[in-house]
Design an enzyme around this catalytic site. Structure first.
Site, PDB file in Angstrom:
ATOM      1  N   GLY A   1       0.480  -1.359   0.254  1.00 41.56           N
ATOM      2  CA  GLY A   1      -0.126  -0.091  -0.042  1.00 41.56           C
ATOM      3  C   GLY A   1       0.951   1.349  -0.206  1.00 41.56           C
ATOM      4  O   GLY A   1       1.954   1.697   0.312  1.00 41.56           O
TER       5      GLY A   1
ATOM      6  N   ASP B   1       8.121  -2.618 -10.004  1.00 42.80           N
ATOM      7  CA  ASP B   1       8.461  -1.621 -10.773  1.00 42.80           C
ATOM      8  C   ASP B   1      10.059  -3.157 -11.559  1.00 42.80           C
ATOM      9  O   ASP B   1      10.576  -2.018 -12.525  1.00 42.80           O
ATOM     10  CB  ASP B   1       9.754  -0.653  -9.700  1.00 42.80           C
ATOM     11  CG  ASP B   1       8.328  -0.269  -9.301  1.00 42.80           C
ATOM     12  OD1 ASP B   1       7.454   0.824 -10.278  1.00 42.80           O
ATOM     13  OD2 ASP B   1       8.639  -0.245  -8.273  1.00 42.80           O
TER      14      ASP B   1
ATOM     15  N   HIS C   1       9.418   3.617  -4.391  1.00 45.13           N
ATOM     16  CA  HIS C   1       9.069   3.377  -5.586  1.00 45.13           C
ATOM     17  C   HIS C   1       7.947   4.155  -5.284  1.00 45.13           C
ATOM     18  O   HIS C   1       6.608   5.043  -4.909  1.00 45.13           O
ATOM     19  CB  HIS C   1       7.354   2.043  -4.716  1.00 45.13           C
ATOM     20  CG  HIS C   1       6.307   1.384  -5.602  1.00 45.13           C
ATOM     21  ND1 HIS C   1       6.691   1.424  -6.740  1.00 45.13           N
ATOM     22  CD2 HIS C   1       5.387   2.043  -5.186  1.00 45.13           C
ATOM     23  CE1 HIS C   1       5.298   0.654  -7.577  1.00 45.13           C
ATOM     24  NE2 HIS C   1       4.437   1.492  -6.154  1.00 45.13           N
TER      25      HIS C   1
HETATM   26  P1  NDP Z   1      -5.557  -1.966  -4.534  1.00 49.63           P
HETATM   27  O1  NDP Z   1      -5.871  -3.292  -4.059  1.00 49.63           O
HETATM   28  O2  NDP Z   1      -6.077  -1.556  -6.072  1.00 49.63           O
HETATM   29  O3  NDP Z   1      -4.415  -0.756  -4.259  1.00 49.63           O
HETATM   30  C1  NDP Z   1      -3.500  -1.077  -2.765  1.00 49.63           C
HETATM   31  C2  NDP Z   1      -2.640  -0.443  -2.670  1.00 49.63           C
HETATM   32  O4  NDP Z   1      -1.746  -0.992  -3.276  1.00 49.63           O
HETATM   33  C3  NDP Z   1      -3.257   1.045  -2.679  1.00 49.63           C
HETATM   34  O5  NDP Z   1      -1.627   1.555  -1.649  1.00 49.63           O
HETATM   35  C4  NDP Z   1      -2.038   1.275  -4.140  1.00 49.63           C
HETATM   36  O6  NDP Z   1      -1.612   2.242  -3.826  1.00 49.63           O
HETATM   37  C5  NDP Z   1      -1.104  -0.052  -3.402  1.00 49.63           C
HETATM   38  N1  NDP Z   1      -0.232  -0.249  -4.980  1.00 49.63           N
HETATM   39  C6  NDP Z   1       0.898  -0.206  -4.797  1.00 49.63           C
HETATM   40  N2  NDP Z   1       1.206  -0.903  -5.974  1.00 49.63           N
HETATM   41  C7  NDP Z   1       0.280  -0.408  -6.727  1.00 49.63           C
HETATM   42  C8  NDP Z   1       0.655  -1.056  -8.172  1.00 49.63           C
HETATM   43  N3  NDP Z   1       1.251  -0.910  -8.903  1.00 49.63           N
HETATM   44  N4  NDP Z   1      -0.085  -0.989  -9.112  1.00 49.63           N
HETATM   45  C9  NDP Z   1      -1.874  -0.767  -8.329  1.00 49.63           C
HETATM   46  N5  NDP Z   1      -1.415  -0.516  -6.616  1.00 49.63           N
HETATM   47  C10 NDP Z   1      -0.450  -0.354  -6.106  1.00 49.63           C
HETATM   48  O7  NDP Z   1      -6.785  -0.544  -3.973  1.00 49.63           O
HETATM   49  P2  NDP Z   1      -8.681  -1.083  -3.697  1.00 49.63           P
HETATM   50  O8  NDP Z   1      -8.700  -0.111  -3.233  1.00 49.63           O
HETATM   51  O9  NDP Z   1      -9.017  -2.297  -5.068  1.00 49.63           O
HETATM   52  O10 NDP Z   1      -8.074  -1.565  -2.156  1.00 49.63           O
HETATM   53  C11 NDP Z   1      -7.662  -1.200  -1.035  1.00 49.63           C
HETATM   54  C12 NDP Z   1      -8.314  -1.986  -0.452  1.00 49.63           C
HETATM   55  O11 NDP Z   1      -7.616  -1.828   0.784  1.00 49.63           O
HETATM   56  C13 NDP Z   1      -9.935  -1.565   0.208  1.00 49.63           C
HETATM   57  O12 NDP Z   1     -10.733  -3.207   0.742  1.00 49.63           O
HETATM   58  C14 NDP Z   1     -10.140  -0.894   1.539  1.00 49.63           C
HETATM   59  O13 NDP Z   1     -11.459  -1.300   2.003  1.00 49.63           O
HETATM   60  C15 NDP Z   1      -9.038  -1.739   2.223  1.00 49.63           C
HETATM   61  N6  NDP Z   1      -8.217  -0.672   3.160  1.00 49.63           N
HETATM   62  C16 NDP Z   1      -7.737  -1.540   4.361  1.00 49.63           C
HETATM   63  C17 NDP Z   1      -7.456  -1.071   5.180  1.00 49.63           C
HETATM   64  C18 NDP Z   1      -7.477  -2.140   6.670  1.00 49.63           C
HETATM   65  O14 NDP Z   1      -7.338  -3.395   6.405  1.00 49.63           O
HETATM   66  N7  NDP Z   1      -6.484  -1.523   8.245  1.00 49.63           N
HETATM   67  C19 NDP Z   1      -7.220   0.091   5.251  1.00 49.63           C
HETATM   68  C20 NDP Z   1      -6.981   1.082   4.684  1.00 49.63           C
HETATM   69  C21 NDP Z   1      -8.054   0.308   2.847  1.00 49.63           C
HETATM   70  P3  NDP Z   1      -1.681   3.339  -4.941  1.00 49.63           P
HETATM   71  O15 NDP Z   1      -3.292   3.247  -4.277  1.00 49.63           O
HETATM   72  O16 NDP Z   1      -0.899   5.283  -4.903  1.00 49.63           O
HETATM   73  O17 NDP Z   1      -2.222   2.669  -6.349  1.00 49.63           O
END
Ligand code: NDP
Length: 327
Positions: free
Chosen positions: A130, A159, A187
């Site tokens: 994340g 990357d 990153h």
């Molecule tokens: P994704 O599953 O697409 O992405 C999750 C994270 O990975 C983002 O921070 C994203 O960053 C990051 N990331 C890192 N590298 C990459 C990459 N190469 N390509 C894409 N993403 C990358 O996000 P969703 O919104 O689909 O899902 C996030 C989930 O996390 C949700 O279900 C939410 O509820 C949950 N969540 C859970 C938490 C917890 O468990 N406590 C806390 C916060 C959220 P970027 O946004 O910069 O692309």
């Protein structure tokens, strides 16, 4: 067959989680002889969706999957965990300042680090996916003083894999011809994919491409690939990110091949002039379950400038997080 390894995935109901969980449960994370127990952490409003994914995992009848727990409580999620994949994070939304982003993520990663500190298994390994991944990893690590710092890592493997794919396309060679690729730094858009140490068919990659391609196409293409995927797909990369997370943990646990290395963001010991303590990407090998920074590479002036710029960004992020009192 050994006893089950507990793997915790946060943000389990998200896109990356959906691409990741099935591969973990099928044995691709830890190998075909290791049973897995999954713990899924989600925020309360996403627990139901995670339960849906768990139903699908059940429906695969994976022989290696011994159980799934779903929770919104980090202390439960990290109880006895051996491998923690921290995927859930607060994404940057329009108009959000960097300080707000770091603060929101501090609110996620500091408590998760503490829960790992208090409840995880002694051999816990943490990979932060994340974003901002490197600094989120630093926040979690700072909240986990009883866990060896080296167990906290952040993902630059996507990357790395993107850099290999771009170079292979350019030179029209199979990806298997390419060795010793390195991503240095953060990153982020400042990351430095290094072709001066990468080898193609045993010869330095930088000597086989034009300097202008290296500088003006290769580096920005790798650094901005995430945005290009969003533009094309209408959603951010997920399967390739999940794949890279699998590669990172698999190599960490099983070792890197002789004569090659990979890239991972790990706590700096000061190697290559990278500020000690920040979690920065290096060329690394894995031996006996531990990452080691590849030593003794000559860094030319061009590479020095690129590495220093990315490291400076990480140092700034660390200062910003300190300023917010996150550690
Ligand atoms: P994704 O599953 O697409 O992405 C999750 C994270 O990975 C983002 O921070 C994203 O960053 C990051 N990331 C890192 N590298 C990459 C990459 N190469 N390509 C894409 N993403 C990358 O996000 P969703 O919104 O689909 O899902 C996030 C989930 O996390 C949700 O279900 C939410 O509820 C949950 N969540 C859970 C938490 C917890 O468990 N406590 C806390 C916060 C959220 P970027 O946004 O910069 O692309």
């Amino acid at each position: 067959t050994s006893s089950p390894v507990t793997v915790t995935v946060t943000g389990a109901a998200g896109q990356i989680g959906y691409a990741l969980l099935f591969r973990i449960a099928s044995g691709q994370l830890l190998g075909p002889d290791t049973p897995v127990r999954l713990r899924l952490l989600e925020i309360p409003q996403a627990v139901k969706a995670a339960e849906g994914t768990a139903m699908e995992l059940d429906d695969c009848a994976f022989p290696l999957l011994t159980g799934i727990d779903i929770t919104d409580n980090a202390n439960v999620a990290f109880d006895g965990t051996n491998v923690a994949l921290l995927v859930g994070a607060r994404p940057r939304t329009k108009g959000m300042e960097r300080g707000d982003l770091l603060e929101a993520n501090g609110g996620i990663f500091a408590p998760q680090g503490k829960a790992i500190n208090d409840h995880a298994a002694d051999d816990v390994r943490v990979l932060v996916v994340g974003n901002p991944a490197n600094t989120n990893a630093l926040i979690a690590q700072s909240a986990a003083p009883d866990v060896p710092a080296e167990r906290f890592t952040a993902m630059t493997r996507l990357d790395h894999n993107r850099a290999i794919a771009q170079l292979a396309k350019k030179l029209d060679v199979p990806v298997t011809e390419i060795r010793r690729m390195t991503i240095w730094g953060n990153h982020s858009a400042t990351q430095y994919p290094d072709l001066f140490h990468a080898e193609v068919g045993g010869k330095t990659a930088a000597e086989q491409v034009d300097e202008s391609w290296l500088r003006d196409e290769f580096i920005p293409t790798v650094a901005k690939r995430g945005a290009a995927i969003i533009e094309a797909r209408g959603a951010s990369s997920a399967a390739s990110a999940a794949n890279a997370a699998i590669d990172h943990v698999y190599d960490w646990v099983n070792g890197t091949p002789e004569g090659d290395w990979t890239s991972a963001a790990i706590p700096s010991d000061g190697s290559y002039g990278v500020a000690e303590g920040i979690i920065s990407s290096f060329p690394v090998t894995s031996k006996n379950g531990k990452w080691e920074i590849v030593q003794g590479l000559d860094i030319d002036e061009f590479s020095r400038g690129k590495i220093d710029a990315s490291v400076a960004e990480l140092v700034e992020e660390r200062e910003a997080v300190k300023g917010l009192g996150l550690f």
